[in-house]
Design an enzyme around this catalytic site. Structure first.
Site, PDB file in Angstrom:
ATOM      1  N   SER A  20       0.880  -1.300  -0.090  1.00 57.74           N
ATOM      2  CA  SER A  20      -0.069   0.038  -0.087  1.00 57.74           C
ATOM      3  C   SER A  20       0.946   1.391   0.146  1.00 57.74           C
ATOM      4  CB  SER A  20      -0.866   0.042   1.437  1.00 57.74           C
ATOM      5  OG  SER A  20      -1.742  -1.061   1.355  1.00 57.74           O
TER       6      SER A  20
HETATM    7  N1  SAH Z   1       0.184  -5.423   4.206  1.00 51.51           N
HETATM    8  C1  SAH Z   1       1.013  -5.864   3.060  1.00 51.51           C
HETATM    9  C2  SAH Z   1       0.022  -5.232   1.923  1.00 51.51           C
HETATM   10  C3  SAH Z   1      -0.449  -6.660   1.171  1.00 51.51           C
HETATM   11  S1  SAH Z   1      -1.459  -6.653  -0.207  1.00 51.51           S
HETATM   12  C4  SAH Z   1       2.214  -5.027   2.782  1.00 51.51           C
HETATM   13  O1  SAH Z   1       2.414  -4.283   3.714  1.00 51.51           O
HETATM   14  O2  SAH Z   1       3.105  -5.124   1.959  1.00 51.51           O
HETATM   15  C5  SAH Z   1      -2.972  -7.577   0.332  1.00 51.51           C
HETATM   16  C6  SAH Z   1      -2.277  -9.211   0.745  1.00 51.51           C
HETATM   17  O3  SAH Z   1      -3.312  -9.975   1.084  1.00 51.51           O
HETATM   18  C7  SAH Z   1      -1.802  -9.721  -0.325  1.00 51.51           C
HETATM   19  O4  SAH Z   1      -0.445 -10.271  -0.264  1.00 51.51           O
HETATM   20  C8  SAH Z   1      -2.810 -11.175  -0.464  1.00 51.51           C
HETATM   21  O5  SAH Z   1      -2.176 -12.212  -1.115  1.00 51.51           O
HETATM   22  C9  SAH Z   1      -3.167 -11.289   0.785  1.00 51.51           C
HETATM   23  N2  SAH Z   1      -4.432 -12.012   0.863  1.00 51.51           N
HETATM   24  C10 SAH Z   1      -5.504 -12.073   0.079  1.00 51.51           C
HETATM   25  N3  SAH Z   1      -6.761 -12.643   0.553  1.00 51.51           N
HETATM   26  C11 SAH Z   1      -6.144 -13.161   1.882  1.00 51.51           C
HETATM   27  C12 SAH Z   1      -6.772 -14.047   2.769  1.00 51.51           C
HETATM   28  N4  SAH Z   1      -8.205 -14.379   2.821  1.00 51.51           N
HETATM   29  N5  SAH Z   1      -6.175 -14.297   3.903  1.00 51.51           N
HETATM   30  C13 SAH Z   1      -4.696 -14.034   3.935  1.00 51.51           C
HETATM   31  N6  SAH Z   1      -4.189 -13.096   3.120  1.00 51.51           N
HETATM   32  C14 SAH Z   1      -4.909 -12.737   2.028  1.00 51.51           C
END
Ligand code: SAH
Length: 190
Positions: free
Chosen positions: A41
Site C-alpha cells: 500500500s
Molecule cells: N500489508 C501488505 C499489503 C499486502 S496486499 C504489505 O505491507 O505489503 C494484500 C495481501 O493480502 C496480499 O498479499 C494477498 O495475497 C493477501 N490476501 C488476500 N486474501 C487473503 C486471505 N483470505 N487471507 C490472507 N491473506 C490474503
C-alpha cells in the site's frame, strides 16, 4: 498525524520490502508491485490505517494479508506482538526472511485464510486487513476484545469505480460501532 506512527514509519526501511528494481520508488506516495499480482500500500494509507488502530505498546495485533511484511513491521514497532496471516506461501516466506534480517522478533506468521483470524492467539486489541472482503468476516470482530479496533476495507473490487470503503469498527459490550474512514482501493480478500 500521531508522532508515534510517524516515528515507526521513519524507522522501517520501506525500500527493503519492495523488489530491488523498484527500490528508488519506495518512498513515493504510491502503491508498488510486490509480485504475485499483489501490492504494498502507499505510505499514506499505511499511516492512516495504523493511526486508526490507536495502538499501545502492550497491544497484540492481528494482520490479514502479510504481503511484503512492511505493514507488519510498522505494527511491530508500535505493538507488543503481531500475528500476521498470508494466503500466498511465497509472499509469506519472503516477508519472513525480510523481517528476520531486520531483527523483528515479535511478529508471528501463518500461511492460510486470514478471514478466519487466528483463534489460538485471540483476543486481539486490534485487527487490520490489507485486502478487501465483500462483506465483513465475522471471525475478525469475534476475535477482538471489548474496546478493540478493526480497520478493514470492505466492498467489491470488480467494478472500476470506487466502491470500497475503509471502515473502523470498535467492539462494544453490545456488538460494535462502525465508522467510515475513506474510499479506498485494495486487492480482494480471496
Ligand atoms: N500489508 C501488505 C499489503 C499486502 S496486499 C504489505 O505491507 O505489503 C494484500 C495481501 O493480502 C496480499 O498479499 C494477498 O495475497 C493477501 N490476501 C488476500 N486474501 C487473503 C486471505 N483470505 N487471507 C490472507 N491473506 C490474503
Amino acid at each position: 498525524m500521531d508522532p508515534r506512527v510517524l516515528g515507526a514509519l521513519r524507522r522501517v526501511p520501506r525500500e527493503r520490502f519492495v523488489p530491488r528494481k523498484l527500490a528508488a520508488q519506495a518512498y513515493e506516495e504510491k502503491a508498488l508491485s510486490i509480485g504475485e499480482g499483489q501490492t504494498i500500500s502507499q505510505p499514506f494509507i499505511v499511516a492512516a490505517m495504523t493511526q486508526a488502530l490507536q495502538l499501545r505498546p502492550t497491544d497484540r495485533v492481528l494482520e490479514v494479508g502479510t504481503g511484503s511484511g512492511y505493514q507488519a513491521a510498522v505494527l511491530g514497532e508500535l505493538a507488543r506482538e503481531v500475528y500476521t496471516v498470508e494466503i500466498l506461501e511465497d509472499l509469506s516466506l519472503r516477508a519472513q526472511g525480510t523481517l528476520r534480517e531486520l531483527g523483528y522478533s515479535n511478529i508471528h506468521f501463518r500461511v492460510g485464510d486470514g478471514a478466519r483470524g487466528w483463534p489460538e492467539a485471540a483476543p486481539f486489541d486490534a485487527v487490520i486487513a490489507a485486502c478487501a472482503p465483500e462483506a465483513l468476516p465475522p471471525a475478525l470482530i469475534e476475535q477482538l476484545r471489548e474496546g478493540g479496533r478493526l480497520v478493514i476495507p470492505v466492498g467489491s473490487t470488480r467494478k472500476t469505480d470506487s466502491e470500497q470503503v475503509l471502515w473502523l469498527y470498535t467492539k462494544t459490550a453490545k456488538g460494535f460501532e462502525a465508522k467510515e474512514l475513506m474510499p479506498v482501493r485494495f486487492v480482494p480478500m480471496v
